[in-house]
Design a protein around this motif. Structure first.
Motif, mmCIF file in Angstrom:
data_model
loop_
_atom_site.group_PDB
_atom_site.id
_atom_site.type_symbol
_atom_site.label_atom_id
_atom_site.label_comp_id
_atom_site.label_asym_id
_atom_site.label_seq_id
_atom_site.Cartn_x
_atom_site.Cartn_y
_atom_site.Cartn_z
ATOM 1 N N LEU A 251 0.728 -1.142 0.191
ATOM 2 C CA LEU A 251 0.038 -0.101 0.049
ATOM 3 C C LEU A 251 0.960 1.131 0.085
ATOM 4 O O LEU A 251 0.511 2.236 -0.756
ATOM 5 N N ASP A 252 1.885 1.271 0.846
ATOM 6 C CA ASP A 252 2.919 2.449 0.856
ATOM 7 C C ASP A 252 3.496 2.610 -0.354
ATOM 8 O O ASP A 252 3.573 3.837 -0.820
ATOM 9 N N MET A 253 3.822 1.476 -0.787
ATOM 10 C CA MET A 253 4.404 1.442 -2.429
ATOM 11 C C MET A 253 3.531 2.162 -3.388
ATOM 12 O O MET A 253 3.867 3.114 -4.337
ATOM 13 N N LEU A 292 -7.938 8.663 -3.069
ATOM 14 C CA LEU A 292 -6.971 7.840 -3.632
ATOM 15 C C LEU A 292 -6.532 6.627 -2.747
ATOM 16 O O LEU A 292 -6.642 5.589 -2.831
ATOM 17 N N THR A 293 -6.366 7.215 -1.501
ATOM 18 C CA THR A 293 -6.022 6.222 -0.138
ATOM 19 C C THR A 293 -7.154 5.297 0.056
ATOM 20 O O THR A 293 -6.721 4.016 0.160
ATOM 21 N N LYS A 298 -8.464 -0.564 -0.627
ATOM 22 C CA LYS A 298 -9.537 -1.595 -1.377
ATOM 23 C C LYS A 298 -8.748 -2.646 -2.337
ATOM 24 O O LYS A 298 -8.724 -3.805 -2.287
ATOM 25 N N LYS A 299 -8.085 -1.897 -3.312
ATOM 26 C CA LYS A 299 -7.341 -2.467 -4.306
ATOM 27 C C LYS A 299 -6.270 -3.152 -3.900
ATOM 28 O O LYS A 299 -6.184 -4.633 -4.264
ATOM 29 N N VAL A 300 -5.476 -2.800 -2.931
ATOM 30 C CA VAL A 300 -4.371 -3.706 -2.543
ATOM 31 C C VAL A 300 -4.771 -4.666 -1.855
ATOM 32 O O VAL A 300 -4.148 -5.783 -1.637
ATOM 33 N N ASP A 305 -6.013 -11.027 -1.049
ATOM 34 C CA ASP A 305 -7.035 -12.106 -0.609
ATOM 35 C C ASP A 305 -7.698 -11.215 0.931
ATOM 36 O O ASP A 305 -8.076 -12.310 1.686
ATOM 37 N N LEU A 306 -7.682 -10.106 0.864
ATOM 38 C CA LEU A 306 -8.319 -9.446 2.060
ATOM 39 C C LEU A 306 -9.222 -8.754 1.439
ATOM 40 O O LEU A 306 -9.444 -8.230 0.145
#
Length: 699
Positions: A251-253, A292-293, A298-300, A305-306
């Motif tokens: 997520l950070d990346m 964006l966050t 949600k996407k990451v 699989d979360l």
């Protein structure tokens, strides 16, 4: 890109068309005119827009983009996008990749399916998007994202960004007026700075897919309390589990690539709950970055699989999720106007800005409460886990004592027992961090900023910051009007501070906001206690609030009424969706499962009696209890179905919303309580849905 992962400074903003890339790719003349546009708010000529568009397109293609989109924030609270490719025909059989100045500056979107609150009829479908050059474009998912505003064909505001930009410009102008009174001629602009702390839950995707309520409503509508929750406080700031740590790292990346200043991450209080917080930036950028966050959370999560839950109260009896909005004011010289200064003059200036904030919050407390009101947040606010529904300001003991000294006209004695006179020329240095933080306050001064804790986790931060900016600008405007005519600035400033702090002491409360006694005390003070969305929404059309926003050109009266209608309609729709989901889960899954379990109990009871077993009290008692609950549950479902059939139209305004709250939601709530009780006494192998214990401790 793999090489960049080991070089964070190079990775950061690599997918953003920022100032550095503009300087490299634009001619000096165009770059300077763009900067002039950003600083002074002047419009861009079409040839300039054309050169910027070409440079932006070339860069985006190098980054792998094949499409572009005008990225906007409609009144849904989410973002919206329509993708167009860069291709344009060149001759009969060839194409070129193109983005014109016109395509960059303005787009056309179908506005018919977005909430408008009656600003346009269904057949009036045309809407326009217009480029916001103050927020950088970026590439994501092979698409160039161009931040834009969104309005109707007739020019009515249909988004959240436009009022925010207007309020920032207004506040800038009024802050500079105040600074000029203190002899500051260097500062040209003041910008509200925002840092939103984002809370969220992470749960296993397989378990999520087994709960209809999570999929349709974003929250569980029922659930028995697990044997262990957050009682031991062992999850808060605890060691981050490997699966979650891997998610946070990716997520950070992803956030860093698109220029989001992701800084802090940790486990929150509840099991499976976490938080991410950015570094402060201007309110407009902060709003875009928070959207964006939420999207990337949600996407990451999905890649791991979360599932990321952003609902304010996904689990009954477990801490909900909020979004603390840290708000301050910064000059273009780097000065924080909400930071106490080192000299008497600086502190007099600080106290004037503080007075404006206190006065604005007190006078417009209903509007501030209204801007964080919607169904999800209703489940959270007012519980002993989140701020109360009563708006108040926490200043801390030291700052409160200084204000009380000004009101009382007496000398102030600081914590070191040093006696200091209260006067414009001898104002003491206001200390920072001399009191503990009050986590029960909805709006707390934390040394150099105000932390607004009433926002819900899924909410756009635009509306609260529009309110802050506008009420602050209004009060500063009044102060400037008064002081600009002053013949004795020092005396009149002292009197203004005295009058303001005297008149608005009631909004300051440093005590325990969770204590029931505060409700009575707030009532005695005359503070509003608006319990839910239905009670809050009339603030949108209160003449005082309409006058505030129309006077300063932030929103028109029609746009205020539209937002009122949109929020009420949304309340009815969300309540209807949840109630229909409850009925589906109960009638198609829970009742059949419980009846089957009851049948097994009855069979066991009969077998015992047939074999002359002395006692069958357990089976009999349990069967009676479950049968009684089942009968109640079925009758309540029938009542809820009837209530839904009789429900007024969802666009029926305040009366429809009251019906959905008082009739439909009330019945839904009763059903959910019975379902949770049935879950506690039904055999595990019979229960059709994952329990809280399984959901919260699966990751």
């Amino acid at each position: 890109m793999s090489e960049r992962k080991n070089n964070i400074p190079e990775l950061f903003g690599c997918m953003v068309f920022n100032e550095e890339k503009m300087r490299e790719r634009l001619s000096q003349d165009v770059f300077e005119k763009l900067q002039q546009c950003l600083v002074q708010g002047v419009s861009l000529d079409r040839p300039i827009a054309t050169e910027i568009a070409a440079a932006m397109k070339d860069w985006a293609i190098e980054m792998g983009a094949t499409h572009y989109t005008h990225w906007f924030q409609p009144m849904t609270g989410f973002t919206a996008e329509k993708h167009d490719s860069f291709i344009a025909p060149s001759g009969k059989d060839k194409i070129i990749m193109e983005l014109s100045g016109k395509e960059l500056s303005r787009g056309e979107a179908d506005a018919s399916s977005f909430p408008s609150g009656g600003l346009r009829a269904t057949f009036e479908a045309r809407g326009y998007t217009a480029w916001d050059p103050t927020s950088y474009a970026f590439v994501k998912d092979r698409t160039l994202y161009i931040p834009t505003i969104f309005c109707s064909y007739s020019g009515d505001t249909l988004d959240k960004k436009t009022p925010l930009l207007r309020s920032m410009k207004l506040l800038d102008r009024q802050c500079v007026r105040i600074l000029r009174l203190f002899g500051n001629t260097e500062v040209q602009h003041v910008v509200p700075q925002v840092g939103p702390e984002q809370e969220y839950f992470l749960i296993d995707k397989k378990i999520y897919n087994q709960r209809e309520d999570l999929k349709f409503c974003g929250r569980t509508l029922f659930g028995a309390k697990p044997p262990k929750g957050q009682e031991l406080d062992d999850h808060y700031y605890g060691a981050i589990k490997p699966r979650v740590a891997a998610f946070m790292h990716e997520l950070d990346m992803e956030l860093w690539k698109v220029g989001v200043l992701a800084k802090t991450e940790h486990n929150e209080a509840a099991p499976a709950q976490h938080e991410i917080a950015p570094v402060y930036t201007d309110a407009n950028t902060a709003c875009d970055h928070n959207q964006l966050t939420m999207e990337l959370l949600k996407k990451v999560a999905d890649r791991h699989d979360l599932v990321c839950l952003l609902h304010e109260k996904p689990f009954n009896g477990v801490n909900g999720s909020g979004k603390h909005n840290n708000w301050s004011l910064s000059t273009d010289k780097g000065e924080n106007l909400l930071k106490p200064g080192q000299t008497p003059s600086q502190n007099a200036q600080f106290l004037l800005f503080l007075a404006a904030f206190i006065k604005g919050v007190d006078e417009y407390q209903e509007m501030l409460r209204c801007c964080v009101s919607y169904p999800g947040n209703d489940h959270r606010l007012g519980g002993h886990e989140a701020p109360p529904a009563i708006v108040s300001i926490f200043l801390g003991d030291e700052l409160t004592a200084i204000l009380e000294s000004i009101v009382a006209g007496r000398d102030y004695v600081d914590i070191s027992k040093k006696k200091l006179e209260i006067g414009v020329d001898t104002m003491p240095e206001v200390p920072q961090d001399t009191t503990d933080r009050n986590r029960t306050s909805p709006l707390a001064f934390t040394g150099n900023k105000f932390e607004f804790r009433m926002l819900g986790s899924s909410q756009s931060i635009a509306s609260p910051n529009v309110v802050f900016n506008t009420i602050m600008a209004e009060e500063l405007s009044r102060f400037a009007d008064q002081l600009e005519k002053s013949e004795n600035f020092r005396e009149d400033l002292q009197k203004l501070l005295f009058d303001t702090f005297t008149a608005h002491q009631r909004i300051i409360f440093n005590g325990n906001g969770y204590d029931d006694a505060w409700v009575e005390e707030a009532k005695r003070r005359g503070l509003s206690n608006l319990r839910d969305t239905v009670d809050c929404m009339p603030a949108y059309i209160d003449p005082k609030n309409v006058d505030l926003f129309t006077k300063h050109g932030i929103l028109t009266a029609a746009e205020m009424h539209a937002r009122y209608e949109i929020h009420l309609e949304n309340y009815c729709k969300v309540t209807a969706i949840e109630s229909n989901t409850v009925l589906d889960m109960v009638l198609r899954h829970i009742l059949p499962a419980v009846i089957k379990y009851s049948d097994d109990l009855a069979a066991t009871l009969l077998r015992k009696r047939e074999t002359y077993v002395a006692s069958s009290a357990t089976e009999e008692s349990l069967l009676r209890h479950i049968s009684a609950l089942t009968d109640q549950l079925y009758q309540l479902c029938e009542d809820l179905k009837t209530a839904l059939v009789k429900a007024p139209a969802v666009d029926g305004g305040i009366e429809s919303a009251r019906y959905f709250r008082d009739q439909i939601f009330a019945l839904q709530n009763q059903i959910c309580h019975i379902v949770s009780e049935l879950e506690s006494c039904t055999g595990a192998e019979h229960w059709p849905f994952p329990t809280y214990a399984e959901i919260l401790f699966s990751v």
